[in-house]
Motif scaffolding. Structure first.
Motif, mmCIF file in Angstrom:
data_model
loop_
_atom_site.group_PDB
_atom_site.id
_atom_site.type_symbol
_atom_site.label_atom_id
_atom_site.label_comp_id
_atom_site.label_asym_id
_atom_site.label_seq_id
_atom_site.Cartn_x
_atom_site.Cartn_y
_atom_site.Cartn_z
ATOM 1 N N CYS A 65 7.447 -13.953 -16.136
ATOM 2 C CA CYS A 65 6.356 -14.179 -15.173
ATOM 3 C C CYS A 65 6.852 -14.221 -13.732
ATOM 4 C CB CYS A 65 5.610 -15.478 -15.514
ATOM 5 S SG CYS A 65 4.883 -15.488 -17.167
ATOM 6 N N MET A 66 7.722 -13.282 -13.404
ATOM 7 C CA MET A 66 8.233 -13.212 -12.040
ATOM 8 C C MET A 66 7.250 -12.434 -11.167
ATOM 9 S SD MET A 66 12.233 -12.284 -12.746
ATOM 10 C CE MET A 66 13.239 -13.353 -13.780
ATOM 11 N N PRO A 67 6.774 -13.038 -10.121
ATOM 12 C CA PRO A 67 5.817 -12.327 -9.261
ATOM 13 C C PRO A 67 6.485 -11.150 -8.570
ATOM 14 C CG PRO A 67 6.549 -14.352 -8.208
ATOM 15 C CD PRO A 67 7.108 -14.375 -9.600
ATOM 16 N N PHE A 68 5.752 -10.043 -8.442
ATOM 17 C CA PHE A 68 6.290 -8.922 -7.683
ATOM 18 C C PHE A 68 5.159 -8.213 -6.955
ATOM 19 C CE2 PHE A 68 5.052 -6.716 -11.552
ATOM 20 C CZ PHE A 68 4.630 -5.478 -11.119
ATOM 21 N N THR A 69 5.533 -7.479 -5.930
ATOM 22 C CA THR A 69 4.599 -6.710 -5.119
ATOM 23 C C THR A 69 4.842 -5.230 -5.364
ATOM 24 O OG1 THR A 69 4.622 -8.429 -3.415
ATOM 25 C CG2 THR A 69 3.822 -6.257 -2.761
ATOM 26 N N LYS A 70 3.764 -4.459 -5.455
ATOM 27 C CA LYS A 70 3.909 -3.010 -5.604
ATOM 28 C C LYS A 70 4.417 -2.412 -4.295
ATOM 29 C CE LYS A 70 -0.065 -2.797 -8.751
ATOM 30 N NZ LYS A 70 -1.431 -2.236 -8.941
ATOM 31 N N CYS A 71 5.428 -1.571 -4.417
ATOM 32 C CA CYS A 71 5.995 -0.923 -3.233
ATOM 33 C C CYS A 71 4.995 0.070 -2.648
ATOM 34 C CB CYS A 71 7.297 -0.215 -3.598
ATOM 35 S SG CYS A 71 8.076 0.591 -2.193
ATOM 36 N N GLN A 72 4.701 -0.080 -1.375
ATOM 37 C CA GLN A 72 3.751 0.791 -0.688
ATOM 38 C C GLN A 72 4.444 1.847 0.172
ATOM 39 O OE1 GLN A 72 0.490 0.531 -1.381
ATOM 40 N NE2 GLN A 72 1.004 -1.159 -2.771
ATOM 41 N N TRP A 73 5.770 1.757 0.291
ATOM 42 C CA TRP A 73 6.480 2.664 1.188
ATOM 43 C C TRP A 73 7.428 3.606 0.445
ATOM 44 C CZ3 TRP A 73 11.464 1.202 0.343
ATOM 45 C CH2 TRP A 73 11.708 -0.137 0.034
ATOM 46 N N GLY A 74 7.353 3.600 -0.895
ATOM 47 C CA GLY A 74 8.206 4.478 -1.677
ATOM 48 C C GLY A 74 7.409 5.323 -2.652
ATOM 49 N N TRP A 75 7.983 6.448 -3.062
ATOM 50 C CA TRP A 75 7.381 7.326 -4.063
ATOM 51 C C TRP A 75 8.462 7.697 -5.063
ATOM 52 C CZ3 TRP A 75 8.150 12.143 -6.117
ATOM 53 C CH2 TRP A 75 7.095 12.671 -6.881
ATOM 54 N N SER A 76 8.080 7.849 -6.344
ATOM 55 C CA SER A 76 9.093 8.060 -7.367
ATOM 56 C C SER A 76 8.579 8.885 -8.530
ATOM 57 C CB SER A 76 9.573 6.691 -7.898
ATOM 58 O OG SER A 76 10.495 6.840 -8.944
ATOM 59 N N CYS A 77 9.490 9.669 -9.119
ATOM 60 C CA CYS A 77 9.265 10.306 -10.413
ATOM 61 C C CYS A 77 10.642 10.522 -11.029
ATOM 62 C CB CYS A 77 8.494 11.615 -10.274
ATOM 63 S SG CYS A 77 9.459 12.957 -9.535
#
Length: 218
Positions: free
Chosen positions: A168-180
């Motif tokens: 249950c570790m809180p995290f924020t979605k990255c808004q400045w990166g893109w990945s595949c």
């Protein structure tokens, strides 16, 4: 330490040539840079710091957990260093400008998918895997309670995601990166180019010069 954040690149000797191509982009991050490679496949990339742990993966799936072991040992090393935040990624990543400052209580990751058999995690997180030093300390402590050889069948992204989810570790979605996984189709090229046009600062999934040129050349 010359910057508050450390960019940690997981690479191997065999990737040094393409890493030479990507190094100028890593330096755009505004972070200090540390490359982590296996003891039997040491990266010799000039112009960065290095650490060496474990062995490189073999063809057998039974060795896949060796990567997680190297990641965890590298994270433990990072906790002894004087940095406020850490941005972990694989060699196939580029930075297109200064990356946001990672604060001590930050946990920021690229959310790219949901549940999929046979994995226990209900989501999976791609690079950048960003931890402030306090959140990294919590992750390393939590990881000690999981069997590194069997958790999520040795898949790095799922291993990290499961620990974050179950503890249950809180995290924020990255808004400045893109990945595949790899920018190897016209669809992925188009998506990466659009992300860059929208101001993306970090791209993961760039395997070679051809893919790099495909997303940056007008």
């Amino acid at each position: 330490m010359s910057a508050p954040n450390l960019l940690v690149i997981f690479n191997r000797a065999a990737e040094d040539e393409v890493c030479k191509l990507f190094l100028p982009y890593w330096k755009r991050s505004g972070c200090d840079i540390l490359c982590s490679s296996p003891l039997d496949a040491k990266s010799q990339l000039a112009g960065v710091e290095h650490c060496y742990f474990g062995k490189q993966l073999q063809a057998s799936r039974a060795t896949w957990w060796w990567y997680q072991a190297r990641v965890l040992e590298t994270m433990e090393l990072c906790l002894t260093l004087d940095y406020q935040g850490f941005i972990f990624t694989q060699y196939d990543s580029i930075c297109l400008g200064p990356l946001p400052l990672i604060e001590p209580l930050d946990s920021i990751h690229r959310l790219v998918g949901g549940a999929a058999a046979p994995f226990a995690s209900s989501f999976f997180l791609h690079p950048p895997w960003c931890f402030g030093w306090r959140r990294l300390e919590e992750f390393v402590e939590a990881a000690a309670h999981y069997d590194i050889e069997t958790t999520e069948t040795g898949i790095m992204d799922r291993w990290l995601s499961l620990i974050i989810e179950k503890d249950c570790m809180p995290f924020t979605k990255c808004q400045w990166g893109w990945s595949c996984n790899s920018i190897d189709t016209p669809e992925y090229v188009a998506c990466a180019r659009q992300a860059i046009a929208n101001g993306c600062l970090f791209v993961h999934g760039v395997k070679n010069k051809q893919q790099l040129d495909s997303i940056l050349t007008l």
